[in-house]
Design a protein around this motif. Structure first.
Motif, mmCIF file in Angstrom:
data_model
loop_
_atom_site.group_PDB
_atom_site.id
_atom_site.type_symbol
_atom_site.label_atom_id
_atom_site.label_comp_id
_atom_site.label_asym_id
_atom_site.label_seq_id
_atom_site.Cartn_x
_atom_site.Cartn_y
_atom_site.Cartn_z
ATOM 1 N N ALA A 113 33.529 42.469 40.534
ATOM 2 C CA ALA A 113 32.575 42.787 39.479
ATOM 3 C C ALA A 113 32.140 44.242 39.579
ATOM 4 C CB ALA A 113 31.348 41.882 39.585
ATOM 5 N N GLY B 292 30.956 38.783 29.789
ATOM 6 C CA GLY B 292 31.925 38.945 30.864
ATOM 7 C C GLY B 292 32.908 37.794 30.875
ATOM 8 N N GLU C 173 32.676 31.528 36.466
ATOM 9 C CA GLU C 173 31.422 31.699 35.728
ATOM 10 C C GLU C 173 30.522 32.716 36.420
ATOM 11 O OE1 GLU C 173 29.708 27.858 34.858
ATOM 12 O OE2 GLU C 173 31.571 27.206 33.896
ATOM 13 N N SER D 68 32.146 36.243 36.068
ATOM 14 C CA SER D 68 32.038 36.784 34.705
ATOM 15 C C SER D 68 30.612 37.255 34.418
ATOM 16 C CB SER D 68 32.496 35.756 33.672
ATOM 17 O OG SER D 68 31.659 34.621 33.657
ATOM 18 N N LYS D 69 29.613 36.543 34.907
ATOM 19 C CA LYS D 69 28.222 36.965 34.743
ATOM 20 C C LYS D 69 27.965 38.248 35.532
ATOM 21 C CE LYS D 69 23.743 36.413 33.794
ATOM 22 N NZ LYS D 69 23.199 37.566 33.131
ATOM 23 N N GLY E 50 27.871 35.285 31.079
ATOM 24 C CA GLY E 50 29.109 35.055 31.805
ATOM 25 C C GLY E 50 29.862 33.936 31.120
#
Length: 177
Positions: free
Chosen positions: A74, A103, A115, A118-119, A143
């Motif tokens: 990230a 994301g 999840e 992506s967040k 996310g």
């Protein structure tokens, strides 16, 4: 008959207000559309490395995947800093907009990991924009995990495309309460 005359009278009285209200709404919508068209042109010029599209006054900015994140990370690549700075500067010219940062990941890993990752990617992008003075109150993050792939998750190229952040620019978005 008296009731019909009364109803007709009220309709005649209300008609100008109704017409004025429709006219005002059209003027507001036209102003908003012009504002978003201008924002689109500015963003397209400022971040020409990105895919910038507009549809119904909604602007979507998608940077090439290799500019933002490495696999399973990230952390934003530092090489992206000048691009994000230009993006932030362009966004700051249009302070009547809100930025939705979504994301995404590829399909490798568990749903829970995807999840969370992506967040974290959306939050990293938000933090980068804040570094360039985009107000925190204008940015909303989500996310999305492995949902909505734009590439084929059966190939490395497709998975790389799916590891992304999408920026959706809206006119004064208010999140649901």
């Amino acid at each position: 008959m008296n009731r019909h005359r009364c109803a007709l009278f009220l309709l005649i009285l209300a008609l100008p207000a109704l017409l004025y209200s429709c006219s005002a709404a059209k003027k507001t919508a036209k102003k908003q559309h012009s504002y978003m068209e201008s924002a689109y042109a500015t963003l397209k010029d400022a971040v020409n490395e990105a895919e910038v599209t507009i549809l119904n006054d909604t602007i979507k900015v998608l940077f090439p995947e290799h500019l933002l994140f490495k696999k399973s990370s990230a952390e934003i690549n530092e090489a992206t800093t000048p691009l994000m700075q230009r993006f932030g500067k362009a966004l700051n010219q249009y302070d009547k907009t809100s930025i939705l940062v979504n994301g995404y990941t590829d399909n490798t890993g568990t749903d829970g990991i995807n999840e969370t990752l992506s967040k974290q990617r959306a939050d990293s992008a938000k933090n980068m924009l804040e570094r360039f003075d985009v107000l925190k109150s204008r940015i909303f993050t989500w996310g999305m995990g492995k949902t909505n792939p734009i590439g084929d998750n059966n190939t490395e190229e497709g998975r790389r495309r799916n590891r992304r952040v999408e920026f959706i620019i809206l006119y004064n978005y208010e999140p649901p309460k």
